[in-house]
Motif scaffolding. Structure first.
Motif, PDB file in Angstrom:
ATOM      1  N   VAL A 173      33.085 -13.963  39.701  1.00 32.49           N
ATOM      2  CA  VAL A 173      34.053 -15.167  38.790  1.00 32.49           C
ATOM      3  C   VAL A 173      33.699 -14.804  37.250  1.00 32.49           C
ATOM      4  N   ASP A 174      34.613 -14.186  36.024  1.00 32.00           N
ATOM      5  CA  ASP A 174      34.700 -12.842  34.796  1.00 32.00           C
ATOM      6  C   ASP A 174      32.889 -11.897  34.915  1.00 32.00           C
ATOM      7  N   SER A 175      33.603 -11.140  36.134  1.00 28.89           N
ATOM      8  CA  SER A 175      32.835 -10.113  36.398  1.00 28.89           C
ATOM      9  C   SER A 175      31.016 -10.364  36.851  1.00 28.89           C
ATOM     10  N   THR A 176      30.859 -11.841  37.083  1.00 28.01           N
ATOM     11  CA  THR A 176      29.360 -11.534  37.735  1.00 28.01           C
ATOM     12  C   THR A 176      29.839 -12.184  38.504  1.00 28.01           C
ATOM     13  N   LEU A 177      29.245 -11.350  40.193  1.00 25.20           N
ATOM     14  CA  LEU A 177      28.921 -12.627  41.521  1.00 25.20           C
ATOM     15  C   LEU A 177      28.323 -13.468  41.529  1.00 25.20           C
ATOM     16  N   VAL A 178      29.168 -14.717  41.934  1.00 26.37           N
ATOM     17  CA  VAL A 178      28.769 -15.463  41.818  1.00 26.37           C
ATOM     18  C   VAL A 178      28.537 -16.248  44.033  1.00 26.37           C
ATOM     19  N   LEU A 179      27.437 -16.693  43.875  1.00 22.62           N
ATOM     20  CA  LEU A 179      27.232 -16.785  45.350  1.00 22.62           C
ATOM     21  C   LEU A 179      28.362 -18.417  45.660  1.00 22.62           C
ATOM     22  N   ASP A 180      29.152 -18.172  46.852  1.00 25.55           N
ATOM     23  CA  ASP A 180      29.655 -19.177  47.375  1.00 25.55           C
ATOM     24  C   ASP A 180      29.319 -20.722  48.366  1.00 25.55           C
ATOM     25  N   GLU A 181      28.472 -21.275  48.217  1.00 25.15           N
ATOM     26  CA  GLU A 181      27.653 -21.690  49.136  1.00 25.15           C
ATOM     27  C   GLU A 181      28.394 -22.232  50.242  1.00 25.15           C
TER      28      GLU A 181
ATOM     29  N   VAL B 108      38.003  -5.264  41.654  1.00 24.25           N
ATOM     30  CA  VAL B 108      37.849  -5.763  40.420  1.00 24.25           C
ATOM     31  C   VAL B 108      37.299  -4.222  39.937  1.00 24.25           C
ATOM     32  N   SER B 109      37.681  -4.492  38.830  1.00 26.91           N
ATOM     33  CA  SER B 109      37.178  -2.776  37.923  1.00 26.91           C
ATOM     34  C   SER B 109      36.071  -3.123  37.150  1.00 26.91           C
ATOM     35  N   GLY B 110      35.403  -2.263  36.934  1.00 24.39           N
ATOM     36  CA  GLY B 110      34.860  -2.139  35.609  1.00 24.39           C
ATOM     37  C   GLY B 110      32.653  -3.083  36.459  1.00 24.39           C
ATOM     38  N   PRO B 111      32.049  -2.782  36.468  1.00 28.39           N
ATOM     39  CA  PRO B 111      30.843  -3.465  36.946  1.00 28.39           C
ATOM     40  C   PRO B 111      31.129  -4.709  36.761  1.00 28.39           C
ATOM     41  N   LEU B 112      29.584  -5.242  37.435  1.00 33.82           N
ATOM     42  CA  LEU B 112      29.591  -6.112  37.779  1.00 33.82           C
ATOM     43  C   LEU B 112      28.345  -6.770  38.030  1.00 33.82           C
TER      44      LEU B 112
END
Length: 90
Positions: free
Chosen positions: A25-33, A66-70
């Motif tokens: 989500v917006d180049s951030t890794l988010v846990l999907d509980e 995704v492109s770019g770093p996370l």
């Protein structure tokens, strides 16, 4: 029968219930509980070894397309014990 997914860190197939789903989500890794967030997801074991291997090999970037770093801080905090749910929830 529980669906089978492949861990992006160690590349071992495992039941979906034993893995964490991660989305970008917006180049951030988010846990999907609840494993119900929209978009592509990557599955990983909840161990430092698997997460570190996935980050080192850029497996999250490839799996999530995704492109770019996370930003991986959220995921790393979860593994260190921060941000865990209480009262027995996942």
């Amino acid at each position: 029968m529980d669906p089978v997914r492949t861990c992006v860190g160690c590349r071992v197939r495992a039941p979906r219930s034993t893995l964490l789903r991660v989305v970008a989500v917006d180049s951030t890794l988010v846990l999907d509980e609840r494993a119900s967030m929209p978009g592509r997801g990557a599955w990983v074991h909840e161990t430092h070894e698997c997460v570190d291997a996935a980050i080192r090999r850029r497996a999250f970037v490839r799996a999530l397309r995704v492109s770019g770093p996370l930003d991986t801080q959220t995921l790393e905090k979860r593994l260190n014990g921060y941000g865990k749910k209480v009262n027995g929830s996942k």
